[in-house]
Design a protein around this motif. Structure first.
Motif, PDB file in Angstrom:
ATOM      1  N   ILE B 311       0.842  -1.207   0.000  1.00  0.00           N
ATOM      2  CA  ILE B 311       0.000   0.000   0.000  1.00  0.00           C
ATOM      3  C   ILE B 311       0.874   1.252   0.000  1.00  0.00           C
ATOM      4  N   ALA B 312       1.934   1.234   0.820  1.00  0.00           N
ATOM      5  CA  ALA B 312       2.840   2.382   0.859  1.00  0.00           C
ATOM      6  C   ALA B 312       3.459   2.613  -0.514  1.00  0.00           C
ATOM      7  N   THR B 314       2.334   1.635  -3.468  1.00  0.00           N
ATOM      8  CA  THR B 314       1.300   2.086  -4.399  1.00  0.00           C
ATOM      9  C   THR B 314       1.036   3.574  -4.224  1.00  0.00           C
ATOM     10  N   GLY B 315       0.896   3.995  -2.951  1.00  0.00           N
ATOM     11  CA  GLY B 315       0.618   5.399  -2.677  1.00  0.00           C
ATOM     12  C   GLY B 315       1.707   6.315  -3.222  1.00  0.00           C
ATOM     13  N   ILE B 316       2.979   5.967  -2.944  1.00  0.00           N
ATOM     14  CA  ILE B 316       4.082   6.818  -3.373  1.00  0.00           C
ATOM     15  C   ILE B 316       4.133   6.915  -4.890  1.00  0.00           C
ATOM     16  N   LYS B 318       1.824   6.278  -7.107  1.00  0.00           N
ATOM     17  CA  LYS B 318       0.628   6.907  -7.680  1.00  0.00           C
ATOM     18  C   LYS B 318       0.695   8.430  -7.572  1.00  0.00           C
ATOM     19  N   VAL B 319       1.107   8.931  -6.405  1.00  0.00           N
ATOM     20  CA  VAL B 319       1.203  10.383  -6.249  1.00  0.00           C
ATOM     21  C   VAL B 319       2.341  10.931  -7.100  1.00  0.00           C
TER      22      VAL B 319
END
Lengths: 135, 322
Positions: B311-312, B314-316, B318-319
């Motif tokens: 999740i971490a 993916t978040g990084i 994606k942003v």
């Protein structure tokens, strides 16, 4: 601008109910299938019960004591952990759909790490307390 | 009227898939396992390589006497197989198999959410069976099922959330529309976590502690015979179809393929699902059963941290790219 929202609402609601009514119909088909299968089974199979057949099966010897026996539930702590984590995780889904939208970006990312940090600390704490050990 | 016909055809197709694919996987399992173990497997029924073995099994199951133990909680005992089976039917309706609007039983907006929630209901069937049988072995099996569900639902949920983050939507066709090939390496950890956790939820080997035959006979299903037993087995194989289909849609790009995505999209979906189903069978032959404490340890100390890391990541990413 409230006007377009008002105009779209009935359409969205109709779609929403349509999709779930199809799901509901499928559920009805599934229930019918099970009912027909059980009904047909009733007609096809023999029914010759004897007391021995109706006895609880425990490796062939007569059962000792009741079936609903005392047992050591080692995982009730897991159940607590699960509830805590699952409730947290549910919030990920609505957030996931908007977190990278224009105007959010870095802020939501920091928030995400705070959220993950909470989860990780909780898990580490449980681990350190020995909750994750089976014996 | 046309709409009604359309819906009816869709429902019939979904139901047919639900009836046929689990049997295909079951027969494949017979043959693949046999050949991996240097046997031939069923050869007699139907003539050609025992293709009708499961049909014969079905006929046999339908004719067997239905025994409900005197001590059992009758209604719950009889209802449990249906509760175990039907959720997988409902999930199938939401799985898209092709690129066009119509190549899905029914678009459900809540997508991943709906699918995971409904799949969770299936395990209730095992719990009901375990509790209602009034049998010590069944009870142990039921409790093990509960523990396993609790442990593996979470990594599954987190891995699925990672895909929702990547796509920015929870709708399954929406996820496929947003898919690019480089999601494959990006989401690979999530994919593994999802697939392994799914196997554990289905109680497939090597996660079959709840039905471990050498210790607790057949766990929650010990007291079942005939048709009800057959429905539990059908639920297991329908579960494989659903798990492999969902892994395909969420992580492997569903109908996206190296070529021919427009006309042949559904072939790609089926092909990927079939390969995953083969892997499920392969794992059964290859790995010994995990012990109960190892099961819990794997979920809580390996899969959940991995899912959080995914999740971490993916978040990084994606942003960074948006």
């Amino acid at each position: 601008m409230p006007e377009p929202t008002v105009r779209q609402m009935p359409v969205l609601a109709a779609d929403y109910f349509h999709s779930y009514s199809v799901v509901g119909l499928l559920a009805v088909i599934g229930v019918l299938f099970v009912a027909v299968a059980f009904g047909a089974g009733r007609l096809l199979r023999p029914v010759v019960p004897t007391p021995e057949k109706l006895l609880t099966y425990e490796c062939g010897v007569d059962p000792v004591g009741e079936g609903w026996a005392h047992t050591q539930v080692r995982y009730y702590v897991y159940a607590f952990l699960y509830v805590i984590f699952a409730v947290d995780s549910i919030f990920l889904f609505p957030w996931a759909t908007v977190f990278a939208a224009p105007g959010y970006g870095a802020t939501t990312l920091v928030e995400m790490f705070i959220f993950l940090g909470f989860l990780a600390v909780g898990l580490l704490y449980a681990w350190k307390k020995g909750v994750l050990e089976w014996t | 009227m046309n709409d009604a016909l359309d819906v009816a055809i869709r429902l019939v197709v979904v139901f047919a898939v639900f009836m046929v694919l689990p049997l295909v996987i079951g027969q494949t399992e017979h043959k693949v396992m046999a050949h991996m173990q240097g046997r031939l497997g069923p050869m007699y029924a139907g003539g050609f390589h025992g293709w009708a073995q499961l049909v014969a099994d079905g006929v046999k199951f339908a004719q067997k006497e239905d025994v409900v133990p005197a001590a059992a909680d009758r209604r719950i005992f009889q209802l449990a197989p249906a509760v175990a089976l039907l959720p997988y039917l409902l999930v199938l309706v939401a799985v898209p198999i092709g690129p066009s609007e119509g190549a899905v039983g029914q678009v459900v907006d809540a997508g991943i959410f709906f699918v995971l929630a409904v799949m969770g209901v299936g395990v209730l069937g095992s719990l009901m069976a375990g509790w209602a049988s009034a049998n010590k072995f069944s009870l142990l099996g039921g409790l093990r099922t509960a523990a396993q569900l609790l442990a593996y639902e979470l990594p599954m949920l987190l891995a699925a959330a990672s895909v929702a983050m990547a796509a920015g939507t929870v709708s399954l066709p929406g996820i496929l529309n947003a898919f690019h090939w480089w999601w494959l390496p990006w989401q690979i950890v999530g994919a593994l976590v999802f697939f392994i956790a799914g196997l554990a939820e289905l109680q497939r080997p090597p996660f079959d502690m709840p039905v471990a035959d050498s210790e607790i006979i057949f766990g929650a299903y010990t007291e079942y015979t005939g048709l009800r037993f057959a429905l539990f087995l059908l639920a297991e194989y329908a579960g494989i179809v659903v798990l492999c289909g969902l892994t395909t849609v969420l992580f492997l790009g569903g109908w996206h393929g190296p070529f021919g995505a427009d006309g042949l999209g559904w072939v790609w979906t089926l092909l990927k699902t079939a390969v995953l189903a083969f892997v499920v069978i392969w794992l059964r032959v290859s790995y010994p059963r995990l012990r109960e404490d190892q099961l819990q340890k794997l979920a809580w100390t390996t899969l959940i941290p991995l899912a959080l890391a995914q999740i971490a990541l993916t978040g990084i990413v994606k942003v960074a790219i948006s």
